[in-house]
Scaffold this motif. Structure first.
Motif, PDB file in Angstrom:
ATOM      1  N   LEU A 119       0.823  -1.211   0.000  1.00  7.36           N
ATOM      2  CA  LEU A 119       0.000   0.000   0.000  1.00  7.36           C
ATOM      3  C   LEU A 119       0.858   1.262   0.000  1.00  7.36           C
ATOM      4  O   LEU A 119       0.525   2.255  -0.665  1.00  7.36           O
ATOM      5  CB  LEU A 119      -0.942   0.002   1.205  1.00  7.36           C
ATOM      6  CG  LEU A 119      -2.099  -0.987   1.143  1.00  7.36           C
ATOM      7  CD1 LEU A 119      -2.867  -1.000   2.459  1.00  7.36           C
ATOM      8  CD2 LEU A 119      -3.030  -0.659  -0.004  1.00  7.36           C
ATOM      9  N   GLU A 120       1.964   1.247   0.734  1.00 12.26           N
ATOM     10  CA  GLU A 120       2.866   2.401   0.738  1.00 12.26           C
ATOM     11  C   GLU A 120       3.480   2.623  -0.641  1.00 12.26           C
ATOM     12  O   GLU A 120       3.609   3.766  -1.097  1.00 12.26           O
ATOM     13  CB  GLU A 120       3.966   2.207   1.782  1.00 12.26           C
ATOM     14  CG  GLU A 120       3.479   2.376   3.207  1.00 12.26           C
ATOM     15  CD  GLU A 120       4.545   2.061   4.243  1.00 12.26           C
ATOM     16  OE1 GLU A 120       5.584   1.449   3.879  1.00 12.26           O
ATOM     17  OE2 GLU A 120       4.344   2.412   5.410  1.00 12.26           O
ATOM     18  N   GLU A 121       3.839   1.540  -1.328  1.00 10.03           N
ATOM     19  CA  GLU A 121       4.383   1.669  -2.683  1.00 10.03           C
ATOM     20  C   GLU A 121       3.340   2.240  -3.637  1.00 10.03           C
ATOM     21  O   GLU A 121       3.641   3.104  -4.457  1.00 10.03           O
ATOM     22  CB  GLU A 121       4.871   0.308  -3.183  1.00 10.03           C
ATOM     23  CG  GLU A 121       6.114  -0.195  -2.469  1.00 10.03           C
ATOM     24  CD  GLU A 121       6.464  -1.631  -2.818  1.00 10.03           C
ATOM     25  OE1 GLU A 121       5.745  -2.240  -3.641  1.00 10.03           O
ATOM     26  OE2 GLU A 121       7.455  -2.140  -2.269  1.00 10.03           O
ATOM     27  N   LYS A 122       2.094   1.761  -3.515  1.00  9.62           N
ATOM     28  CA  LYS A 122       1.023   2.287  -4.360  1.00  9.62           C
ATOM     29  C   LYS A 122       0.767   3.758  -4.062  1.00  9.62           C
ATOM     30  O   LYS A 122       0.491   4.545  -4.967  1.00  9.62           O
ATOM     31  CB  LYS A 122      -0.255   1.473  -4.160  1.00  9.62           C
ATOM     32  CG  LYS A 122      -0.197   0.103  -4.787  1.00  9.62           C
ATOM     33  CD  LYS A 122      -1.512  -0.635  -4.620  1.00  9.62           C
ATOM     34  CE  LYS A 122      -1.439  -2.003  -5.278  1.00  9.62           C
ATOM     35  NZ  LYS A 122      -2.708  -2.739  -5.148  1.00  9.62           N
ATOM     36  N   LEU A 123       0.860   4.132  -2.794  1.00 13.90           N
ATOM     37  CA  LEU A 123       0.664   5.530  -2.417  1.00 13.90           C
ATOM     38  C   LEU A 123       1.750   6.406  -3.025  1.00 13.90           C
ATOM     39  O   LEU A 123       1.462   7.504  -3.524  1.00 13.90           O
ATOM     40  CB  LEU A 123       0.658   5.674  -0.889  1.00 13.90           C
ATOM     41  CG  LEU A 123       0.471   7.085  -0.342  1.00 13.90           C
ATOM     42  CD1 LEU A 123      -0.865   7.654  -0.794  1.00 13.90           C
ATOM     43  CD2 LEU A 123       0.573   7.079   1.161  1.00 13.90           C
ATOM     44  N   CYS A 124       2.985   5.938  -3.020  1.00  9.16           N
ATOM     45  CA  CYS A 124       4.082   6.692  -3.641  1.00  9.16           C
ATOM     46  C   CYS A 124       3.837   6.861  -5.136  1.00  9.16           C
ATOM     47  O   CYS A 124       4.040   7.948  -5.690  1.00  9.16           O
ATOM     48  CB  CYS A 124       5.423   5.998  -3.401  1.00  9.16           C
ATOM     49  SG  CYS A 124       6.004   6.111  -1.705  1.00  9.16           S
ATOM     50  N   THR A 125       3.380   5.801  -5.790  1.00 10.59           N
ATOM     51  CA  THR A 125       3.067   5.872  -7.219  1.00 10.59           C
ATOM     52  C   THR A 125       1.944   6.872  -7.459  1.00 10.59           C
ATOM     53  O   THR A 125       2.017   7.687  -8.383  1.00 10.59           O
ATOM     54  CB  THR A 125       2.649   4.486  -7.752  1.00 10.59           C
ATOM     55  OG1 THR A 125       3.711   3.561  -7.501  1.00 10.59           O
ATOM     56  CG2 THR A 125       2.339   4.522  -9.228  1.00 10.59           C
ATOM     57  N   LEU A 126       0.934   6.829  -6.632  1.00 12.22           N
ATOM     58  CA  LEU A 126      -0.194   7.748  -6.759  1.00 12.22           C
ATOM     59  C   LEU A 126       0.255   9.191  -6.545  1.00 12.22           C
ATOM     60  O   LEU A 126      -0.170  10.095  -7.272  1.00 12.22           O
ATOM     61  CB  LEU A 126      -1.290   7.371  -5.771  1.00 12.22           C
ATOM     62  CG  LEU A 126      -2.565   8.201  -5.805  1.00 12.22           C
ATOM     63  CD1 LEU A 126      -3.226   8.091  -7.176  1.00 12.22           C
ATOM     64  CD2 LEU A 126      -3.522   7.755  -4.718  1.00 12.22           C
ATOM     65  N   GLU A 127       1.115   9.423  -5.571  1.00 13.63           N
ATOM     66  CA  GLU A 127       1.626  10.776  -5.326  1.00 13.63           C
ATOM     67  C   GLU A 127       2.406  11.286  -6.536  1.00 13.63           C
ATOM     68  O   GLU A 127       2.286  12.456  -6.912  1.00 13.63           O
ATOM     69  CB  GLU A 127       2.512  10.790  -4.080  1.00 13.63           C
ATOM     70  CG  GLU A 127       1.743  10.675  -2.784  1.00 13.63           C
ATOM     71  CD  GLU A 127       2.642  10.572  -1.565  1.00 13.63           C
ATOM     72  OE1 GLU A 127       3.858  10.312  -1.729  1.00 13.63           O
ATOM     73  OE2 GLU A 127       2.127  10.743  -0.457  1.00 13.63           O
ATOM     74  N   ARG A 128       3.199  10.406  -7.154  1.00 12.22           N
ATOM     75  CA  ARG A 128       3.927  10.811  -8.362  1.00 12.22           C
ATOM     76  C   ARG A 128       2.970  11.182  -9.482  1.00 12.22           C
ATOM     77  O   ARG A 128       3.163  12.177 -10.185  1.00 12.22           O
ATOM     78  CB  ARG A 128       4.868   9.690  -8.817  1.00 12.22           C
ATOM     79  CG  ARG A 128       6.216   9.748  -8.122  1.00 12.22           C
ATOM     80  CD  ARG A 128       7.176   8.736  -8.710  1.00 12.22           C
ATOM     81  NE  ARG A 128       7.234   7.637  -7.753  1.00 12.22           N
ATOM     82  CZ  ARG A 128       7.040   6.364  -8.023  1.00 12.22           C
ATOM     83  NH1 ARG A 128       6.792   5.981  -9.240  1.00 12.22           N
ATOM     84  NH2 ARG A 128       7.102   5.449  -7.079  1.00 12.22           N
ATOM     85  N   ARG A 129       1.915  10.388  -9.637  1.00 10.89           N
ATOM     86  CA  ARG A 129       0.929  10.674 -10.687  1.00 10.89           C
ATOM     87  C   ARG A 129       0.216  11.998 -10.422  1.00 10.89           C
ATOM     88  O   ARG A 129      -0.072  12.750 -11.352  1.00 10.89           O
ATOM     89  CB  ARG A 129      -0.092   9.544 -10.792  1.00 10.89           C
ATOM     90  CG  ARG A 129       0.479   8.295 -11.412  1.00 10.89           C
ATOM     91  CD  ARG A 129      -0.572   7.244 -11.576  1.00 10.89           C
ATOM     92  NE  ARG A 129       0.002   6.033 -12.142  1.00 10.89           N
ATOM     93  CZ  ARG A 129      -0.659   4.896 -12.242  1.00 10.89           C
ATOM     94  NH1 ARG A 129      -1.905   4.813 -11.816  1.00 10.89           N
ATOM     95  NH2 ARG A 129      -0.082   3.834 -12.765  1.00 10.89           N
TER      96      ARG A 129
END
Length: 89
Positions: free
Chosen positions: A43-53
């Motif tokens: 979930l933390e990795e997905k959150l980082c990806t989402l923040e980049r997007r």
């Protein structure tokens, strides 16, 4: 179980089934904790990806806004040119 000056020791009145049950519960809790840790990491990795997007989308929005400002300026210049051409003819 009891605690004395020597540390923990198992009381002989506790049967083996109870000890095995406690051990298996502890093992299940540790396993569940490890599973939750792995899910949290995903979930933390997905959150980082989402923040980049989101950052990329903000940058794109700023670029679009700048382009719109330029288009407005060009449209105003075209109106001025049309007006000037109409006056000359």
């Amino acid at each position: 179980m009891s605690v004395d000056a020597q540390g923990w020791r198992v009381d002989r009145r506790i049967n083996l089934a109870t000890l095995l049950t406690l051990g298996s519960c502890l093992l299940m809790a540790v396993t569940a904790g490890a599973g939750l840790g792995a899910r949290l990491q995903v979930l933390e990795e997905k959150l980082c990806t989402l923040e980049r997007r989101v950052d990329e989308a903000r940058e794109a929005a700023i670029k679009v806004e700048r382009i719109e400002e330029r288009v407005r300026g060009i449209q105003e210049m075209l109106v001025d040119i049309r007006t000037e051409l109409r006056r000359r003819t």
